[in-house]
Design a protein around this motif. Structure first.
Motif, PDB file in Angstrom:
ATOM      1  N   ARG A 327      40.438  89.135  47.558  1.00  0.00           N
ATOM      2  CA  ARG A 327      39.545  88.533  48.549  1.00  0.00           C
ATOM      3  C   ARG A 327      39.685  89.289  49.856  1.00  0.00           C
ATOM      4  O   ARG A 327      40.676  89.974  50.101  1.00  0.00           O
ATOM      5  N   CYS A 328      38.682  89.107  50.715  1.00  0.00           N
ATOM      6  CA  CYS A 328      38.792  89.686  52.043  1.00  0.00           C
ATOM      7  C   CYS A 328      39.909  88.962  52.775  1.00  0.00           C
ATOM      8  O   CYS A 328      39.975  87.744  52.782  1.00  0.00           O
ATOM      9  N   ARG A 329      40.780  89.723  53.408  1.00  0.00           N
ATOM     10  CA  ARG A 329      41.932  89.044  54.007  1.00  0.00           C
ATOM     11  C   ARG A 329      41.553  88.335  55.300  1.00  0.00           C
ATOM     12  O   ARG A 329      42.294  87.515  55.807  1.00  0.00           O
ATOM     13  N   ARG A 330      40.394  88.651  55.852  1.00  0.00           N
ATOM     14  CA  ARG A 330      40.016  87.950  57.069  1.00  0.00           C
ATOM     15  C   ARG A 330      39.135  86.730  56.787  1.00  0.00           C
ATOM     16  O   ARG A 330      39.460  85.625  57.148  1.00  0.00           O
ATOM     17  N   CYS A 331      38.018  86.925  56.125  1.00  0.00           N
ATOM     18  CA  CYS A 331      37.088  85.803  55.972  1.00  0.00           C
ATOM     19  C   CYS A 331      37.234  85.103  54.639  1.00  0.00           C
ATOM     20  O   CYS A 331      36.561  84.113  54.391  1.00  0.00           O
ATOM     21  N   ARG A 332      38.103  85.599  53.788  1.00  0.00           N
ATOM     22  CA  ARG A 332      38.420  84.964  52.512  1.00  0.00           C
ATOM     23  C   ARG A 332      37.269  85.005  51.515  1.00  0.00           C
ATOM     24  O   ARG A 332      37.265  84.256  50.540  1.00  0.00           O
ATOM     25  N   ARG A 349      35.189  97.560  51.825  1.00  0.00           N
ATOM     26  CA  ARG A 349      34.674  96.939  53.038  1.00  0.00           C
ATOM     27  C   ARG A 349      34.020  95.615  52.654  1.00  0.00           C
ATOM     28  O   ARG A 349      33.131  95.573  51.803  1.00  0.00           O
ATOM     29  N   CYS A 350      34.454  94.542  53.291  1.00  0.00           N
ATOM     30  CA  CYS A 350      33.923  93.211  52.986  1.00  0.00           C
ATOM     31  C   CYS A 350      32.445  93.152  53.360  1.00  0.00           C
ATOM     32  O   CYS A 350      32.062  93.547  54.461  1.00  0.00           O
ATOM     33  N   ASN A 351      31.641  92.662  52.469  1.00  0.00           N
ATOM     34  CA  ASN A 351      30.214  92.615  52.759  1.00  0.00           C
ATOM     35  C   ASN A 351      29.850  91.477  53.702  1.00  0.00           C
ATOM     36  O   ASN A 351      28.794  91.488  54.316  1.00  0.00           O
ATOM     37  N   VAL A 352      30.732  90.523  53.849  1.00  0.00           N
ATOM     38  CA  VAL A 352      30.416  89.393  54.714  1.00  0.00           C
ATOM     39  C   VAL A 352      30.870  89.643  56.154  1.00  0.00           C
ATOM     40  O   VAL A 352      30.158  89.388  57.102  1.00  0.00           O
ATOM     41  N   CYS A 353      32.086  90.194  56.334  1.00  0.00           N
ATOM     42  CA  CYS A 353      32.557  90.369  57.708  1.00  0.00           C
ATOM     43  C   CYS A 353      32.817  91.833  58.056  1.00  0.00           C
ATOM     44  O   CYS A 353      33.248  92.126  59.162  1.00  0.00           O
ATOM     45  N   ALA A 354      32.581  92.736  57.122  1.00  0.00           N
ATOM     46  CA  ALA A 354      32.681  94.175  57.374  1.00  0.00           C
ATOM     47  C   ALA A 354      34.107  94.681  57.550  1.00  0.00           C
ATOM     48  O   ALA A 354      34.313  95.846  57.882  1.00  0.00           O
TER      49      ALA A 354
HETATM   50 ZN   LIG Z   1      35.449  89.455  55.090  1.00  0.00          ZN
END
Ligand SMILES: [Zn+2]
Length: 1003
Positions: A327-332, A349-354
């Motif tokens: 998972r993205c470590r910032r926005c999960r 690169r997370c597609n939700v929070c970049a």
């Molecule tokens: Zn994210």
């Protein structure tokens, strides 16, 4: 039943209190902790896993909700917790395929023929469809029927903005599993078919569309959004509402041209996104700014149905290494097809929070020349918008709970006498084998109640169930809390013995009292250490203990119109408080009621609403009328796929946030839906709003994740991810409207509103939004708007006025407070709030088929093996012929109306010598060796088979002239209806009214 009841316990007998929330060692406390923290990423213990702390530390800009860090871990909410890491448009340039960016890269620069890029130009409808002088095209029924644009195509992309007129939307990426819809709806021939002149004036047959007619409906592809809205002024449809000279009366209207629904199946929007059957957006494009949303006026949202029935075996499960779910470590956000792998595959690169994330070592894979992982074919989480993850230990704070069913059976006089108790017991007995086969851990328990509460010890080592009676209702307790919810397999013999004797035990009862509230309180005590489903079977108004009610149906509330809605709300806070407590302890309440004429569902329904359960109302239950329906629906509930101790969250990209919800759940931590139990039949409405920051990309993402425990005891996460274009031009918004989803969404909101405001106000609130958006649309089309007698609207929205009109005529919203029994209205409101889009649309505009004029092929099978249904008939009284037989299907029941001048031979061929059954039974058409019988049965059977499995469509036959025929009238929604009903108008009058409001607002 032996042994005889043990009397009320001595005062001071030990009582079992519910475990205090958060008490050390109490399951409940642990559950609660998980519920509020884990999904959010409480450091070190919750489902967000151990790296949440690291994420927090590494994210200086992380913001939180006002709720603070206790409940909201930074970064957990995609919408508001992203640091301002420079996020440009995602790197694109892949040649399509599985690289998520590929599809959008081409949005502004289409590559003809590139596979998977999915560019389709917006179809310009103006000249063909909505031009000032081409109104008949609007009425082209067949065009609507086929108008979903489902035709698979392999075309390359033509130049944007200049499609050949009449060309179907290009849709190269649509998988071929969407065959053309059957049957064609509203065929071009006269709906009366071979019938002679109808009694009330013939309709002109709708115009036959030419072969070059463009497909209508559906929303355009992603490719359209990057393009300038060329030719938009011509991109509209219109409806002639008068002879000219002013927003006219009905004189110049041709009802045959009015838009009517065909099949309203949503289309997949973007490659790699989840199927819209899981998440269906009201508008397939999101506005780039709040001001654009304000102009658009209609609600932005989506209806999520995370577990659709039937897909339990088709959704793939993703497997991860020892480092767990990625998972993205910032926005999960969970890993999904839209993340971009970089740095040779070492980062994504997370597609939700970049945020660039490290790829865990055991998840690493090299990239090919296009930057696509070489293992993508074996990775469902990277090649499918819908996937399931097997959750690891860190997603649990207690062992996964077993499937648990606790039955609270009303055994008062009405329940026994009506046959309700007997039927209930039979269904439970009938379901036990399946329930036990689904999981060997399944637990069940029983409680019966009238003026006292009766508990049953069902321990496996007993030969007979032991009953204990508790007469203390003010502070009910549970005498044997550990023996009540027993393992089904181990205690099967005792359970069977209980079911065998329970009906006999109460067969002679004269007890008219009902201590429903205390029964629920006691059931709560018996279940709170495990959770599960509490099924309550209620036959009358509760009369004793907490939650007792009086019949308030005849009070002043009805005469004071400003307070009419009070009857639609709970009478006091008891049930709401109880349901909140139940939700916290993972207890879901399903309520089955039969009381008539008044059972105060308004008060009881909150039990279902806040615990994620369902409400089923069978007023005046009789076995003949309701027996089969009730049995099938209850059995389905007990045996269907059920997700236990679930929580659901929808995340969205920077710039947007989820701001409100509609449906059956309890909200925790701002945006976490607590669902003690849920299943594929439940859908939830989710509102999308702008965040404080402006969206910075032209693609936004939505991800719905449902964490649940399966019957087998696995903790699983069902994840759906969807990409949505972000647009700056309102024309793009109009093009992208999914009319069916929008109609269903607004009906949900309208229905919910009736619980707190006057009916008239609820209807007007919905109408206002439509007026506002059509006014805005008209401003864009100044030239077209000069024709005073013409209502203009975006092609994509041509059915919206009908859906809104139908919603205002629905059981939930129509008339004044007394025009629909309040219980029926409440049942309809809560039905709307949990039903899928398709079901809501079916309720709004049911299908009606004329059986007496069935074409030869109707009732036979087509080349795909599907039964061909007779054509649909418009829901208007003037289409009803006294020489006809009409079958109405609203997805909840079937009604067969027989005209009094119907050919006796037809009746004999359908029903045999005994004639039609009476109107108070649920019947099956008899098996007769006639062509009519065979085909009519095939039609009825097919409609029943295609309906939701959670519903049995009882078939009622009514005959014209008989009092029961009035059951047909509410379905004829295009009629004006009873003159004394406030707000009643015909479809035509409604359109005129809408047109006037749009025009008036503009001046
Ligand atoms: Zn994210």
């Amino acid at each position: 039943m032996q042994p005889p009841p043990i009397g009320p316990p001595p005062i001071g007998a030990p009582r079992r209190a519910p475990p205090p929330i958060g008490a050390p060692g109490a399951d409940a406390g642990a559950r609660d902790a998980r519920s509020t923290h884990d999904w959010r990423g409480a450091p070190g213990r919750g489902m967000d896993g151990p790296d949440a702390r690291a994420a927090r530390a590494g994210e200086p800009n992380g913001q939180t909700h006002a709720g603070g860090q206790t409940h909201v871990a930074p970064g957990a909410v995609a919408a508001d917790a992203r640091a301002g890491a420079g996020r440009g448009a995602p790197a694109m340039g892949s040649s399509g395929g599985f690289d998520g960016g590929g599809g959008f890269a081409s949005a502004s620069a289409p590559t003809p023929g590139a596979p998977g890029t999915g560019i389709a130009p917006p179809v310009t409808m103006g000249r063909a469809m909505g031009g000032m002088h081409a109104p008949p095209a609007m009425g082209g029924m067949a065009a609507m029927a086929h108008g979903q644009g489902m035709v698979p195509s392999t075309a390359s992309a033509p130049p944007i903005g200049a499609p050949p007129i009449g060309a179907p939307p290009q849709s190269p990426q649509y998988p071929p599993q969407y065959p053309p819809q059957y049957p064609p709806q509203y065929p071009p021939q006269s709906p009366m078919g071979m019938a002679p002149q109808p009694p009330m004036g013939a309709m002109a047959p709708p115009p036959v569309p030419g072969p070059g007619m463009p497909a209508m409906g559906g929303y355009p592809q992603a490719g359209g959004y990057g393009a300038p809205a060329m030719n938009f002024v011509e991109d509209f449809a219109s409806l002639n509402l008068g002879p000219g000279g002013g927003p006219g009366g009905e004189a110049g209207m041709d009802p045959a041209t009015f838009p009517r629904p065909g099949d309203d199946e949503a289309r997949p929007n973007l490659e790699l996104s989840c199927d819209p059957k899981y998440m269906r957006l009201t508008c397939g494009a999101l506005p780039s700014s709040p001001s654009l949303k304000t102009r658009f006026a209609m609600p932005l949202g989506c209806i999520v149905q995370p577990l659709r029935p039937g897909d339990e075996t088709t959704v793939k499960t993703a497997h991860f290494g020892s480092s767990g779910i990625v998972r993205c470590r910032r926005c999960r956000t969970y890993i999904n097809p839209f993340v971009q792998f970089t740095d040779g595959g070492r980062r994504f690169r997370c597609n939700v929070c970049a945020l660039p994330n490290e790829v865990p070592v055991d998840y690493f894979c090299t990239l090919d020349a296009n930057g696509v992982r070489r293992d993508i074919a074996e990775r469902p989480e990277l090649n499918s918008g819908t996937v399931e993850f097997l959750a690891s230990q860190e997603y649990m704070v207690r062992p996964p709970m077993p499937p648990s069913y606790f039955f609270a059976l009303d055994v008062s006089h009405t329940a026994v006498n009506s046959g309700f108790l007997k039927q209930t017991v039979e269904v439970i007995r009938d379901s036990l084998d399946v329930m036990s086969k689904k999981s060997e851990r399944t637990r069940v328990g029983f409680l019966t109640y009238d003026s006292t509460l009766h508990f049953y010890s069902l321990k496996a080592n007993q030969s007979q169930p032991q009953m204990m009676v508790v007469a203390e209702l003010d502070d009910p307790f549970c005498p044997m809390p550990d023996d009540l919810l027993v393992n089904l397999a181990e205690s099967r013999a005792v359970i069977d013995a209980f079911l065998d004797m329970v009906c006999d035990t109460y067969a002679q009862t004269q007890n008219m009292e009902s201590a429903m509230g205390p029964a629920i309180q006691a059931a709560f005590l018996a279940m709170s250490h495990i959770g599960g489903k509490l099924l309550v079977f209620q036959s009358c108004l509760p009369t004793l203990g907490a939650g007792r009610m009086i019949n308030r149906d005849d009070t002043r509330a009805s005469t004071d119109s400003t307070k009419e809605h009070l009857l639609r709300g709970p009478v006091d806070g008891f049930f709401k408080k109880t349901s909140a407590e139940c939700s916290r302890h993972q207890i879901c309440i399903d309520l089955y009621t039969i009381a008539a004429p008044f059972s105060d569902l308004a008060s009881m329904a909150v039990l279902c609403k806040f615990t994620g359960g369902e409400l089923r109302h069978y007023p005046g239950f009789t076995p003949d009328k309701d027996g089969v329906k009730y049995a099938k629906e209850l059995k389905n509930n007990l045996t269907r796929f059920t997700a236990w101790e679930a929580v659901c969250r929808v995340r969205c990209s920077r710039g947007f946030r989820i701001c409100a919800f509609n449906g059956h759940f309890f909200i925790r931590s701002m945006d976490l839906l607590a669902l003690p139990a849920t299943d594929g039949d439940k859908a939830y409405g989710v509102h999308i709003a702008h965040d404080e920051v402006v969206p910075s990309t032209n693609i936004s993402y939505l991800q719905c994740a449902l964490l649940y425990t399966s019957a087998e005891g696995e903790r699983r996460i069902r994840v759906h991810t969807m990409a949505v274009p972000v647009v700056t031009d309102i024309a793009e918004m109009y093009r992208a409207v999914d009319c069916g989803a929008m109609g269903a969404f607004m009906a949900r909101l309208g229905a919910e509103r009736t619980l707190t405001v006057r009916l008239q106000d609820a209807r007007e609130a919905v109408m206002t939004k439509v007026v506002a958006t059509l006014r805005e649309f008209k401003l864009l089309n100044t030239q077209a708007s000069r024709a005073f007698n013409r209502l203009i609207f975006p092609e994509s929205m041509k059915l919206l006025p009908l859906w809104i009109f139908a919603a205002s005529k629905s059981t939930a919203m129509r008339g004044g407070p007394r025009d629909v029994p309040v219980d029926a209205r409440i049942a309809a409101v809560y039905d709307f709030m949990s039903a899928s889009t398709e079901e809501i649309l079916k309720l709004l505009y049911p299908t009606m088929h004329a059986l007496h004029t069935m074409p030869e092929e109707a009732g036979t099978k087509d080349e795909y093996g599907r039964v061909i249904l007779p054509p649909r008939t418009v829901l208007a009284g003037e289409r009803i012929d006294a020489r006809g037989a009409y079958l109405v299907d609203d997805g909840r029941r079937l009604l067969l109306w027989l005209g009094k001048m119907l050919d006796p031979q037809f009746v004999a061929a359908l029903f045999g010598p005994s004639g039609p059954p009476s109107a108070d039974v649920d019947c099956n058409l008899p098996h007769l060796d006639t062509d009519v019988s065979r085909r009519a049965r095939a039609v009825v059977d097919d409609i029943r088979a295609e309906a939701s499995r959670a519903r049995h469509l009882a078939l009622t036959v009514v005959i014209q002239g008989h009092p029961s025929e009035t059951q047909l009238f509410p379905y004829l929604i295009e009629d004006r209806g009873a003159a004394n009903v406030p707000g009643a108008s015909s479809y035509g009058e409604f359109l005129v009214q809408l047109h006037r409001q749009v025009s008036a607002a503009q001046r």
